[in-house]
Design a protein around this motif. Structure first.
Motif, mmCIF file in Angstrom:
data_model
loop_
_atom_site.group_PDB
_atom_site.id
_atom_site.type_symbol
_atom_site.label_atom_id
_atom_site.label_comp_id
_atom_site.label_asym_id
_atom_site.label_seq_id
_atom_site.Cartn_x
_atom_site.Cartn_y
_atom_site.Cartn_z
ATOM 1 N N HIS A 207 56.620 55.429 64.422
ATOM 2 C CA HIS A 207 57.593 55.938 63.453
ATOM 3 C C HIS A 207 57.496 57.457 63.341
ATOM 4 C CE1 HIS A 207 60.315 55.639 59.996
ATOM 5 N NE2 HIS A 207 59.626 56.670 59.522
ATOM 6 N N LEU A 208 56.286 57.986 63.359
ATOM 7 C CA LEU A 208 56.119 59.439 63.282
ATOM 8 C C LEU A 208 56.725 60.131 64.498
ATOM 9 C CD1 LEU A 208 52.447 59.573 61.937
ATOM 10 C CD2 LEU A 208 54.487 60.353 60.720
ATOM 11 N N LEU A 209 56.615 59.490 65.664
ATOM 12 C CA LEU A 209 57.146 60.061 66.897
ATOM 13 C C LEU A 209 58.653 59.863 67.016
ATOM 14 C CD1 LEU A 209 54.397 58.902 69.403
ATOM 15 C CD2 LEU A 209 54.862 61.252 68.730
ATOM 16 N N GLY A 210 59.165 58.834 66.330
ATOM 17 C CA GLY A 210 60.582 58.521 66.463
ATOM 18 C C GLY A 210 60.922 57.810 67.745
ATOM 19 N N VAL A 341 52.021 52.851 52.267
ATOM 20 C CA VAL A 341 52.988 53.181 53.314
ATOM 21 C C VAL A 341 53.540 51.903 53.941
ATOM 22 C CG1 VAL A 341 51.842 55.367 53.862
ATOM 23 C CG2 VAL A 341 51.262 53.318 55.162
ATOM 24 N N SER A 342 54.631 52.069 54.659
ATOM 25 C CA SER A 342 55.145 51.031 55.549
ATOM 26 C C SER A 342 55.486 51.703 56.870
ATOM 27 C CB SER A 342 56.384 50.346 54.958
ATOM 28 O OG SER A 342 56.992 49.506 55.929
ATOM 29 N N GLY A 343 54.637 51.494 57.881
ATOM 30 C CA GLY A 343 54.888 52.100 59.178
ATOM 31 C C GLY A 343 56.178 51.604 59.797
ATOM 32 N N LEU A 344 56.550 50.356 59.509
ATOM 33 C CA LEU A 344 57.767 49.778 60.080
ATOM 34 C C LEU A 344 59.018 50.363 59.428
ATOM 35 C CD1 LEU A 344 58.847 47.644 62.071
ATOM 36 C CD2 LEU A 344 58.788 45.992 60.190
ATOM 37 N N MET A 345 59.004 50.480 58.101
ATOM 38 C CA MET A 345 60.182 50.943 57.365
ATOM 39 C C MET A 345 60.179 52.448 57.107
ATOM 40 S SD MET A 345 61.523 48.017 57.187
ATOM 41 C CE MET A 345 62.971 48.410 56.226
ATOM 42 N N GLY A 346 59.047 53.098 57.340
ATOM 43 C CA GLY A 346 58.978 54.544 57.119
ATOM 44 C C GLY A 346 58.729 54.949 55.686
ATOM 45 N N ILE A 349 55.682 58.002 54.300
ATOM 46 C CA ILE A 349 55.185 58.828 55.408
ATOM 47 C C ILE A 349 54.978 60.273 54.966
ATOM 48 C CG2 ILE A 349 55.653 59.645 57.739
ATOM 49 C CD1 ILE A 349 55.013 56.679 57.550
ATOM 50 N N ASP A 350 55.919 60.811 54.174
ATOM 51 C CA ASP A 350 55.770 62.191 53.690
ATOM 52 C C ASP A 350 54.493 62.330 52.857
ATOM 53 O OD1 ASP A 350 58.025 63.287 54.856
ATOM 54 O OD2 ASP A 350 59.335 62.676 53.224
#
Length: 460
Positions: A207-210, A341-346, A349-350
């Motif tokens: 998710h961070l990389l997009g 956090v939710s890595g899947l939903m974003g 992240i901030d």
């Protein structure tokens, strides 16, 4: 100008061994079991005066659409698209296989320069297999032994014509010691993402990389190597390390998993900040506590991330409850930032990236000696050290000797007699007084030299 070469071939032909040989470090896991490499891994290679980027890839293999094997091949295809040239590796001891022939056609269709490498070519059997490889139509094979370092000169000769002309640098690269604090502040923060298997580490980094840079799967243990990726977040550079899930030692039986765990532990030692990920539905389990304790012992800044928050039923004061639970279960890193956090939903992240930067700043903090000793005097007056065997312990002064993590030397008498409980009191008081939440704090005891120790007693 950067030149990139992707190492491709079927599983277990020695691609990762060749990768390690060219980068000069054992970065990629190597084992006799086929299919060890899953994610693509990049490194800076050097061969003589040639310098280039090398990509280690998963073995080319066929799999059902959507399967882990198929997605591993997609990673390899992405590496081929990014590369300027390919090294197609075969196993000279086994000779050509139908899979080699099929993927030789695949390499030709990439329409990029291909260097055919016959690995494991030492000995008579290797010579025969290398001769067979002429049938692939990819030119003369370069016979090497990546494990023993044989044939590197011939590989140099094959790669040299492909390389761009070197650009003359106007200025010499500065040594790290000569960089200013401002320049050091621009260097990437090294962050390791660790946790139990299937906590969502790779999903978060993707998710961070997009992009789907790292393989993910509901099956635990998908990640094996510690893969490093570079990202920029709001103008700050980060180098993230995705690691294999850490299970209890008693459950680790396979040799390959032991190698993966050892690789993850190396990533923790190399990192500056470690994000410990927990599953929101199974947080603060025994293994989570062990991992946090490992991070504290290694002296790394820690951020707690509770992942899969989108699967949790929302209730009032949940974040406050997380903070209370963290301080209860992890007193050795009391105050460590905790982020849902939710890595899947974003989600979150901030907040996570902000917490990483704040933890990094605390980890690097230096305290003025004058302010430190004013706190020290007040702490001793509030809670004097206990008397041991009827004798009072004398604490003289304290000074910070280094940061990363904040480390102090306490000069005193009878260092071996000071109880651990009193050191914990000083550590916690120090955290509160100077706002050092979560970061490991080191206090070393040192006995003050006795100026009269060298004088001999008068004879009676």
């Amino acid at each position: 100008m950067s030149f990139t070469i992707a190492i491709i071939g079927r599983p277990n032909v020695g691609k990762s061994t060749l990768f390690n040989r060219l980068v000069g470090q054992k970065l990629a896991l190597v084992d006799d079991e086929p299919g060890v490499t899953r994610d693509r891994r990049e490194g800076q290679a050097r061969l003589g005066d040639l310098e280039f980027t090398i990509i280690d890839t998963a073995g080319l293999d066929e799999g059902a659409r959507g399967s882990l094997t198929a997605r591993m091949q997609e990673q390899t295809e992405t590496a081929i698209a990014l590369a300027d040239a390919l090294m197609f590796v075969i196993d000279a001891r086994i000779g050509l296989t139908p899979t080699d022939r099929a993927f030789a056609d695949f390499a030709r269709r990439a329409n990029k320069p291909v260097v055919l490498v016959a690995n494991k070519a030492e000995g008579k059997h290797g010579e025969i297999g290398a001769m067979e490889s002429y049938a692939l139509g990819l030119g003369d094979p370069v016979q090497i032994s990546a494990e023993h370092g044989e044939g590197m000169g011939e590989l140099y000769d094959a790669l040299s014509p492909l390389m761009p002309e070197p650009m003359e640098a106007d200025d010499e690269v500065e040594d790290d010691e000569e960089l200013s604090e401002e320049e050091l502040a621009q260097r990437p923060i090294r962050v390791a993402i660790v946790g139990r298997p299937n906590a969502g580490k790779s999903t978060l980094i993707n998710h961070l990389l997009g992009e789907e840079r790292l393989l993910t799967s509901p099956e635990a243990g998908t990640t094996r190597d510690s893969i490093a990726v570079e990202i920029s977040w709001q103008g700050r550079a980060f180098r993230l390390f995705d690691t294999a899930g850490l299970r209890r030692r008693s459950r680790i039986e396979e040799k390959l998993e032991k190698l993966s765990v050892a690789d993850a532990l190396r990533a923790v030692r190399f990192a500056e900040v470690v994000v410990m990920m927990m599953d929101a539905q199974n947080k603060f389990e025994e293994q989570d506590l062990r991992i946090a304790d490992l991070i504290e012992r290694e002296g790394r800044a820690i951020v707690l991330a509770v992942n899969k928050w989108d699967l949790v039923e929302r209730k009032p004061n949940q974040i406050s409850a997380l903070r209370t639970d963290a301080d209860h279960w992890l007193p050795q890193v009391k105050g460590a930032p905790i982020v849902a956090v939710s890595g899947l939903m974003g989600e979150g992240i901030d907040r996570l990236m902000t917490a990483i930067q704040e933890a990094y700043a605390v980890w690097n903090r230096r305290l003025p000696t004058s302010a430190l000793n004013r706190w020290f005097e007040q702490a001793i007056q509030t809670n004097p050290p206990p008397a041991v065997s009827g004798r009072r312990l004398k604490l003289n002064y304290i000074t910070q000797v280094k940061a990363r993590p904040p480390s102090f030397v306490l000069f005193c008498s009878r260092a071996d007699a000071i109880p651990q409980s009193y050191l914990r009191y000083l550590t916690n008081s120090l955290r509160e007084a100077f706002d050092l939440p979560g970061t490991p704090v080191r206090i070393t005891l040192r006995e003050k030299a006795n100026p009269f120790a060298h004088k001999r007693k008068r004879p009676s």
